[in-house]
Design an enzyme around this catalytic site. Structure first.
Site, short mmCIF file in Angstrom:
data_model
loop_
_atom_site.label_atom_id
_atom_site.label_comp_id
_atom_site.label_asym_id
_atom_site.label_seq_id
_atom_site.Cartn_x
_atom_site.Cartn_y
_atom_site.Cartn_z
N TYR A 128 0.85 -1.19 0.00
CA TYR A 128 0.00 0.00 0.00
C TYR A 128 0.89 1.24 0.00
O TYR A 128 1.77 1.37 0.84
CB TYR A 128 -0.92 0.04 1.22
N GLN A 190 -10.44 0.71 2.22
CA GLN A 190 -11.01 -0.20 1.22
C GLN A 190 -9.92 -0.96 0.45
O GLN A 190 -10.13 -2.11 0.05
CB GLN A 190 -11.93 0.54 0.25
N ASN A 213 -2.67 6.37 6.49
CA ASN A 213 -3.28 7.23 7.51
C ASN A 213 -3.96 6.38 8.58
O ASN A 213 -3.83 5.16 8.60
CB ASN A 213 -4.26 8.22 6.86
N SER A 236 6.59 9.25 13.17
CA SER A 236 8.02 9.07 12.96
C SER A 236 8.80 9.81 14.05
O SER A 236 8.34 10.81 14.60
CB SER A 236 8.41 9.61 11.58
N GLN A 258 13.01 16.08 10.50
CA GLN A 258 12.11 15.14 11.14
C GLN A 258 10.73 15.77 11.34
O GLN A 258 9.69 15.14 11.10
CB GLN A 258 12.68 14.71 12.49
N HIS A 261 7.68 15.85 8.68
CA HIS A 261 6.81 14.71 8.37
C HIS A 261 5.36 15.06 8.61
O HIS A 261 4.51 14.93 7.73
CB HIS A 261 7.19 13.51 9.23
N GLU A 326 12.80 5.05 16.61
CA GLU A 326 12.83 4.62 15.21
C GLU A 326 14.21 4.89 14.60
O GLU A 326 14.82 4.02 13.98
CB GLU A 326 11.75 5.37 14.44
N ASP A 360 16.82 7.15 4.27
CA ASP A 360 15.48 7.24 3.68
C ASP A 360 15.50 6.95 2.19
O ASP A 360 14.52 6.43 1.65
CB ASP A 360 14.90 8.63 3.90
N GLU A 414 0.90 -33.81 31.19
CA GLU A 414 0.07 -32.71 30.69
C GLU A 414 -1.39 -33.11 30.48
O GLU A 414 -2.21 -32.30 30.06
CB GLU A 414 0.66 -32.16 29.38
N HIS A 419 -2.13 -38.07 22.93
CA HIS A 419 -0.75 -37.88 22.50
C HIS A 419 0.09 -39.08 22.92
O HIS A 419 0.88 -39.63 22.14
CB HIS A 419 -0.16 -36.61 23.14
#
Length: 442
Positions: A128, A190, A213, A236, A258, A261, A326, A360, A414, A419
């Protein structure tokens, strides 16, 4: 704009917190669940209706998928300098990630017992790529290159359409560079639902990668388990660790980079040198007035920037690890020696000549990274994220006889009596020589 915080240990630091409106998040979740249900029930028709609703474009069913002709046309419209830079980035990313790939292995640990691990690429993934004002061709490379190194066979990509349904030529050109011919004009929750569940046009994938988002992140959260996801990304963040050798102007420039962003981006400087912190504050205020995205930058800096003075580099390192950011920039005298003490970080950048922007775009390391302190238990995106591991185990009859009583004891302890019986039957068969000769061979 910025206050200087002086602390004596990492426990006194309070991490910037992004305020979440519970009612707003509940509304987003409800809207996303409705979108997922609509896509599940209506398929392509839902994608067309939702694209018109959110993106203002009414597509025909055959227009959901981008044609080969449109992809080829995009390449011819681009500046060769941009294409050359993208190819250089691709090659560097490939070089870095090709060193990560694991191979399957097997070995006999004792006569008749085989153990091993089979490493298999994921069959089909979805990428995506967000739309809007910004364009993110570098993110396609950061996801598609390690996927190709891993051996992923099929890649489908979704991105929101622009005016008249057009996609940015950079997006199409990079997709073509990575041999991604399956591109869809679908965005938002979607798109995540379509990739996870499938429609008449979009076949479902096994795992979804890529930022988005709050609606995209909410859809990934809701559909996790139906489909694999890469991570749930937050704002970030960068922590800049510096000693007396740090350059205040460069540090300020990186804080501003930074901050651009979005208003929730986090910029933190940690240093034992108060004079440096004062210099950084002055430079931030000067450079912010010159920045093109000043409103976003100032909002981010006022809410989420920190200048933290600590007693020593030892305390600075403790604080960095406690934040688990990060990105960490190491603007210190000997960054290669100091990096050994950084245990929790998505990516580490060494020295004054390695700002985050290098990673980046062109350095080769991945820029899809854990945020919000999750570097304590998570890693940067890599080839392993596109692979599956299956364990392999093989016993011969003699080995089962040797270990049988221990297996029975553990199974009975157990309370898993079936088993135990599954082993007991085999042991009885071995005693009666009922196991076929072909299965008795070790």
């Amino acid at each position: 704009m910025l206050e200087i915080e002086t602390i004596t240990n990492q426990n006194q630091f309070r991490r910037p917190q992004v305020q979440k409106d519970r009612e707003e998040w509940e509304k987003i979740r409800k809207d996303v669940l409705d979108i997922i249900e609509q896509v599940q029930e209506e398929g392509d028709r839902a994608l067309i209706d939702l694209t018109e609703k959110f993106d203002g474009v009414r597509l025909r069913p055959e227009e959901l998928r981008v044609s080969r002709e449109e992809i080829q046309g995009a390449k011819s419209s681009l500046d060769q300098k941009i294409l050359s830079a993208l190819k250089k980035a691709r090659d560097n990313i490939f070089d870095f990630h090709s060193r990560q790939k694991r191979d399957s292995w097997s070995t006999c640990v004792r006569d008749g017992v085989l153990i091993g691990q089979k490493v298999t690429p994921i069959d089909r993934i979805g990428i995506y790529i967000p739309g809007g004002k910004a364009v993110y061709p570098s993110t396609i490379l950061m996801i598609a290159v390690p996927a190709r190194v891993a051996g992923v066979g099929e890649i489908a990509m979704c991105t929101p359409p622009g005016p008249q349904g057009a996609l940015h030529p950079l997006i199409l050109a990079v997709a073509d560079m990575m041999d991604i011919g399956e591109i869809y004009r679908v965005g938002g929750a979607q798109a995540i639902a379509a990739l996870a569940l499938g429609t008449e046009t979009i076949s479902r994938v096994d795992k979804i990668f890529g930022p988005g988002n709050r609606y995209v992140e909410a859809a990934k959260r809701e559909l996790f388990g139906v489909v694999g996801i890469d991570l749930l990304a937050g704002p970030s963040e960068v922590v800049i660790l510096s000693d007396e050798t740090g350059n205040a102007t460069l540090i300020a420039a990186d804080m501003i980079a930074q901050a651009e962003h979005d208003p929730d981006a986090i910029s933190i400087v940690v240093t034992p040198v108060e004079e440096l912190a004062l210099g950084v504050r002055a430079e931030v205020e000067r450079l912010a007035t010159l920045a093109k995205r000043r409103d976003i930058i100032v909002s981010s800096l006022e809410k989420n920037a920190r200048l933290v003075v600590v007693p020593s580099l030892r305390e600075a390192l403790k604080l960095v690890n406690d934040i688990a950011p990060e990105h960490v920039e190491m603007m210190v005298r000997d960054p290669l020696q100091m990096v050994e003490h950084i245990c929790h970080a998505g990516a580490i950048f060494l020295g004054q000549s390695t700002p985050v922007a290098v990673g980046d775009y062109i350095g080769g390391t991945n820029h899809v990274l854990p945020t919000g302190g999750s570097a304590r238990f998570s890693s940067c995106l890599g080839v392993d994220d596109f692979m599956k591991r299956s364990s392999i185990l093989g016993y011969g009859p003699q080995n089962l006889e040797e270990d049988g009583e221990d297996i029975l004891s553990l199974a009975m302890a157990e309370g898993l009596f079936a088993h135990a019986e599954s082993v007991s039957l085999r042991l009885k068969g071995l005693a009666r020589k009922d196991i076929p000769e072909k299965d008795r061979r070790t």
